[in-house]
Design a protein around this motif. Structure first.
Motif, PDB file in Angstrom:
ATOM      1  N   SER A 143       0.802  -1.254   0.069  1.00  0.00           N
ATOM      2  CA  SER A 143      -0.007   0.093   0.126  1.00  0.00           C
ATOM      3  C   SER A 143       0.807   1.370   0.008  1.00  0.00           C
ATOM      4  CB  SER A 143      -1.037   0.102   1.343  1.00  0.00           C
ATOM      5  OG  SER A 143      -1.780  -1.190   1.105  1.00  0.00           O
ATOM      6  N   ASP A 144       1.730   1.162   0.721  1.00  0.00           N
ATOM      7  CA  ASP A 144       2.939   2.174   0.640  1.00  0.00           C
ATOM      8  C   ASP A 144       3.457   2.533  -0.670  1.00  0.00           C
ATOM      9  OD1 ASP A 144       2.496   2.802   3.481  1.00  0.00           O
ATOM     10  OD2 ASP A 144       4.361   1.795   4.245  1.00  0.00           O
ATOM     11  N   TYR A 145       3.503   1.733  -1.466  1.00  0.00           N
ATOM     12  CA  TYR A 145       4.206   1.512  -2.843  1.00  0.00           C
ATOM     13  C   TYR A 145       3.063   1.806  -3.910  1.00  0.00           C
ATOM     14  CZ  TYR A 145       8.698   1.337  -1.006  1.00  0.00           C
ATOM     15  OH  TYR A 145      10.026   1.450  -0.235  1.00  0.00           O
ATOM     16  N   PHE A 146       1.712   1.694  -3.419  1.00  0.00           N
ATOM     17  CA  PHE A 146       0.678   1.971  -4.344  1.00  0.00           C
ATOM     18  C   PHE A 146       0.626   0.975  -5.332  1.00  0.00           C
ATOM     19  CE2 PHE A 146       2.284   5.886  -2.898  1.00  0.00           C
ATOM     20  CZ  PHE A 146       1.382   6.461  -2.054  1.00  0.00           C
ATOM     21  N   SER A 147       0.850  -0.216  -4.922  1.00  0.00           N
ATOM     22  CA  SER A 147       1.043  -1.487  -5.714  1.00  0.00           C
ATOM     23  C   SER A 147      -0.251  -2.336  -5.839  1.00  0.00           C
ATOM     24  CB  SER A 147       2.136  -2.189  -5.490  1.00  0.00           C
ATOM     25  OG  SER A 147       2.461  -3.303  -6.318  1.00  0.00           O
ATOM     26  N   LYS A 148      -1.207  -2.012  -6.702  1.00  0.00           N
ATOM     27  CA  LYS A 148      -2.352  -2.707  -6.647  1.00  0.00           C
ATOM     28  C   LYS A 148      -2.403  -4.066  -7.090  1.00  0.00           C
ATOM     29  CE  LYS A 148      -4.814   1.358  -8.438  1.00  0.00           C
ATOM     30  NZ  LYS A 148      -5.640   2.049  -9.549  1.00  0.00           N
ATOM     31  N   LYS A 149      -1.250  -4.473  -8.069  1.00  0.00           N
ATOM     32  CA  LYS A 149      -1.163  -5.793  -8.612  1.00  0.00           C
ATOM     33  C   LYS A 149      -0.528  -6.653  -7.305  1.00  0.00           C
ATOM     34  CE  LYS A 149      -0.136  -4.847 -13.232  1.00  0.00           C
ATOM     35  NZ  LYS A 149       0.941  -4.844 -14.422  1.00  0.00           N
ATOM     36  N   VAL A 150       0.267  -6.029  -6.686  1.00  0.00           N
ATOM     37  CA  VAL A 150       0.963  -6.697  -5.285  1.00  0.00           C
ATOM     38  C   VAL A 150      -0.140  -7.075  -4.287  1.00  0.00           C
ATOM     39  CG1 VAL A 150       2.390  -6.770  -3.325  1.00  0.00           C
ATOM     40  CG2 VAL A 150       3.091  -6.299  -5.767  1.00  0.00           C
ATOM     41  N   ILE A 151      -1.081  -6.016  -4.229  1.00  0.00           N
ATOM     42  CA  ILE A 151      -2.143  -5.941  -3.203  1.00  0.00           C
ATOM     43  C   ILE A 151      -3.043  -7.228  -3.684  1.00  0.00           C
ATOM     44  CG2 ILE A 151      -4.294  -4.940  -2.208  1.00  0.00           C
ATOM     45  CD1 ILE A 151      -2.627  -2.394  -2.135  1.00  0.00           C
ATOM     46  N   GLU A 152      -3.604  -7.257  -4.821  1.00  0.00           N
ATOM     47  CA  GLU A 152      -4.406  -8.130  -5.539  1.00  0.00           C
ATOM     48  C   GLU A 152      -3.897  -9.700  -5.118  1.00  0.00           C
ATOM     49  OE1 GLU A 152      -5.638  -7.595  -9.597  1.00  0.00           O
ATOM     50  OE2 GLU A 152      -6.177  -5.664  -9.243  1.00  0.00           O
ATOM     51  N   LYS A 153      -2.616  -9.893  -5.488  1.00  0.00           N
ATOM     52  CA  LYS A 153      -1.961 -11.138  -5.358  1.00  0.00           C
ATOM     53  C   LYS A 153      -1.918 -11.506  -3.780  1.00  0.00           C
ATOM     54  CE  LYS A 153      -0.212 -13.822  -7.765  1.00  0.00           C
ATOM     55  NZ  LYS A 153      -1.063 -14.821  -8.208  1.00  0.00           N
ATOM     56  N   LEU A 154      -1.749 -10.539  -3.178  1.00  0.00           N
ATOM     57  CA  LEU A 154      -1.793 -10.861  -1.492  1.00  0.00           C
ATOM     58  C   LEU A 154      -3.316 -11.236  -0.892  1.00  0.00           C
ATOM     59  CD1 LEU A 154       0.742  -7.967  -0.214  1.00  0.00           C
ATOM     60  CD2 LEU A 154       0.841 -10.457   0.063  1.00  0.00           C
ATOM     61  N   LEU A 155      -4.204 -10.583  -1.442  1.00  0.00           N
ATOM     62  CA  LEU A 155      -5.413 -10.694  -1.085  1.00  0.00           C
ATOM     63  C   LEU A 155      -6.201 -12.148  -1.720  1.00  0.00           C
ATOM     64  CD1 LEU A 155      -7.527  -7.361  -1.562  1.00  0.00           C
ATOM     65  CD2 LEU A 155      -6.384  -8.471   0.416  1.00  0.00           C
ATOM     66  N   TYR A 214      -7.284   3.656   9.495  1.00  0.00           N
ATOM     67  CA  TYR A 214      -6.268   4.580   9.025  1.00  0.00           C
ATOM     68  C   TYR A 214      -5.365   4.509  10.066  1.00  0.00           C
ATOM     69  CZ  TYR A 214      -4.196   8.994   7.628  1.00  0.00           C
ATOM     70  OH  TYR A 214      -3.160  10.046   7.311  1.00  0.00           O
ATOM     71  N   PRO A 215      -3.881   4.733   9.573  1.00  0.00           N
ATOM     72  CA  PRO A 215      -3.319   4.737   8.296  1.00  0.00           C
ATOM     73  C   PRO A 215      -3.024   3.381   7.530  1.00  0.00           C
ATOM     74  CG  PRO A 215      -1.363   4.973   9.993  1.00  0.00           C
ATOM     75  CD  PRO A 215      -2.884   4.659  10.694  1.00  0.00           C
ATOM     76  N   ASP A 216      -3.500   2.263   8.321  1.00  0.00           N
ATOM     77  CA  ASP A 216      -3.149   0.914   7.419  1.00  0.00           C
ATOM     78  C   ASP A 216      -3.928   0.957   6.359  1.00  0.00           C
ATOM     79  OD1 ASP A 216      -1.683   0.116   9.785  1.00  0.00           O
ATOM     80  OD2 ASP A 216      -3.124  -0.976  10.723  1.00  0.00           O
ATOM     81  N   LEU A 217      -5.249   1.451   6.193  1.00  0.00           N
ATOM     82  CA  LEU A 217      -5.938   1.320   5.030  1.00  0.00           C
ATOM     83  C   LEU A 217      -5.951   2.678   4.592  1.00  0.00           C
ATOM     84  CD1 LEU A 217      -8.197  -0.213   3.659  1.00  0.00           C
ATOM     85  CD2 LEU A 217      -9.984   0.576   5.205  1.00  0.00           C
ATOM     86  N   LYS A 218      -5.376   2.886   3.504  1.00  0.00           N
ATOM     87  CA  LYS A 218      -5.080   4.155   2.732  1.00  0.00           C
ATOM     88  C   LYS A 218      -5.921   5.032   2.071  1.00  0.00           C
ATOM     89  CE  LYS A 218      -0.420   3.317   3.707  1.00  0.00           C
ATOM     90  NZ  LYS A 218      -0.498   2.421   4.857  1.00  0.00           N
ATOM     91  N   PRO A 219      -6.249   6.023   2.372  1.00  0.00           N
ATOM     92  CA  PRO A 219      -7.190   6.909   1.525  1.00  0.00           C
ATOM     93  C   PRO A 219      -7.225   6.711   0.132  1.00  0.00           C
ATOM     94  CG  PRO A 219      -6.546   8.352   3.256  1.00  0.00           C
ATOM     95  CD  PRO A 219      -5.612   6.989   3.028  1.00  0.00           C
ATOM     96  N   TRP A 220      -6.249   6.471  -0.495  1.00  0.00           N
ATOM     97  CA  TRP A 220      -6.345   6.202  -2.012  1.00  0.00           C
ATOM     98  C   TRP A 220      -6.829   4.849  -2.298  1.00  0.00           C
ATOM     99  CZ3 TRP A 220      -4.127   1.832  -4.431  1.00  0.00           C
ATOM    100  CH2 TRP A 220      -3.294   1.121  -3.765  1.00  0.00           C
ATOM    101  N   GLN A 221      -6.956   3.784  -1.341  1.00  0.00           N
ATOM    102  CA  GLN A 221      -7.441   2.533  -1.659  1.00  0.00           C
ATOM    103  C   GLN A 221      -9.002   2.893  -1.559  1.00  0.00           C
ATOM    104  OE1 GLN A 221      -5.193   0.715   1.622  1.00  0.00           O
ATOM    105  NE2 GLN A 221      -4.314  -0.616   0.072  1.00  0.00           N
ATOM    106  N   ILE A 222      -9.592   3.786  -0.609  1.00  0.00           N
ATOM    107  CA  ILE A 222     -10.974   4.038  -0.476  1.00  0.00           C
ATOM    108  C   ILE A 222     -11.534   4.728  -1.781  1.00  0.00           C
ATOM    109  CG2 ILE A 222     -12.931   5.135   0.885  1.00  0.00           C
ATOM    110  CD1 ILE A 222     -11.263   2.680   2.264  1.00  0.00           C
ATOM    111  N   ARG A 223     -10.513   5.708  -2.183  1.00  0.00           N
ATOM    112  CA  ARG A 223     -10.998   6.430  -3.467  1.00  0.00           C
ATOM    113  C   ARG A 223     -10.974   5.686  -4.570  1.00  0.00           C
ATOM    114  NH1 ARG A 223      -6.819  10.651  -4.594  1.00  0.00           N
ATOM    115  NH2 ARG A 223      -5.640   8.834  -5.409  1.00  0.00           N
ATOM    116  N   THR A 224     -10.026   4.668  -4.798  1.00  0.00           N
ATOM    117  CA  THR A 224     -10.079   3.687  -5.877  1.00  0.00           C
ATOM    118  C   THR A 224     -11.517   2.884  -5.853  1.00  0.00           C
ATOM    119  OG1 THR A 224      -7.758   3.644  -6.052  1.00  0.00           O
ATOM    120  CG2 THR A 224      -8.944   1.754  -6.882  1.00  0.00           C
ATOM    121  N   ILE A 225     -11.823   2.426  -4.828  1.00  0.00           N
ATOM    122  CA  ILE A 225     -12.954   1.602  -4.294  1.00  0.00           C
ATOM    123  C   ILE A 225     -14.173   2.519  -4.952  1.00  0.00           C
ATOM    124  CG2 ILE A 225     -14.405   0.315  -2.939  1.00  0.00           C
ATOM    125  CD1 ILE A 225     -11.690  -0.538  -1.411  1.00  0.00           C
ATOM    126  N   MET A 226     -14.218   3.673  -4.405  1.00  0.00           N
ATOM    127  CA  MET A 226     -15.569   4.381  -4.350  1.00  0.00           C
ATOM    128  C   MET A 226     -15.742   5.233  -5.900  1.00  0.00           C
ATOM    129  SD  MET A 226     -16.687   3.410  -1.750  1.00  0.00           S
ATOM    130  CE  MET A 226     -18.546   4.376  -1.910  1.00  0.00           C
TER     131      MET A 226
END
Length: 194
Positions: A26-38, A96-108
């Motif tokens: 999340s700190d590196y804004f890596s959507k692909k890595v987050i997807e793989k981790l999920l 917050y700050p674990d769950l980043k605002p950019w992640q919420i914005r991307t979802i919403m």
């Protein structure tokens, strides 16, 4: 680098601390890595227990770091299925700050938002009003409750835009009150509310 991280997760993911890995991605804004981790998290019993807990309506509980993976997995579907958004706000603000605002914005919001993208009027035109309201209320709660959030210039800029723009057709007076309330909060060193 991102593809190397995904490859590493595929080989050694079972040895990773899921919470730490999600935070780093999340700190590196890596959507692909987050997807793989999920994807990896779907085999984790703690993650699955948390998903069951979140899927129950009307339940309220405090955020714990072990919940990060299930929040990231749960939020996209829950907000679209009309789950109680107000009950979600408290837990994601607490995340917050674990769950980043950019992640919420991307979802919403419907535009392809990465960190550094600035929310603009044209982004609001394609968004559902309920989604913009949810994101605005999330940011407002962050601004009211977190000095760290109020210290993030980009986050404050985005919240100020939503608080003052005419392109967001929702309770202009209420948004103005939030705006002045947080400004007073910061001026008073976080001691008072409007």
């Amino acid at each position: 680098a991102e593809s190397n991280a995904v490859e590493f997760i595929e080989k050694y993911g079972s040895y990773l601390n899921l919470y730490e890995a999600l935070n780093a991605a999340s700190d590196y804004f890596s959507k692909k890595v987050i997807e793989k981790l999920l994807d990896l998290a779907s085999n984790d019993p703690v993650h699955n227990d948390c998903m069951k807990l979140l899927s129950r309506s009307g339940i309220s509980f405090a955020y714990e770091p072990k919940m990060l993976s299930c929040l990231l997995a749960f939020l996209p579907t829950s907000t679209r299925e009309g789950k109680s958004r107000s009950s979600l706000l408290a837990i994601i603000v607490a995340g917050y700050p674990d769950l980043k605002p950019w992640q919420i914005r991307t979802i919403m919001l419907p535009f392809d938002s990465d960190h550094g993208d600035t929310l603009k009027s044209e982004n609001l035109q394609d968004a559902e009003l309920d989604d913009v309201v949810f994101y605005y209320e999330y940011l407002s709660l962050l601004m009211e409750s977190s000095h760290m959030a109020r210290s993030d210039k980009e986050l404050v800029r985005e919240w100020c835009f939503l608080s003052t723009t005419k392109d967001f057709d929702w309770e202009e007076e209420k948004r103005r009150e939030h705006f002045f309330g947080v400004a007073l909060l910061e001026k008073d060193g976080g001691r008072s509310m409007y």
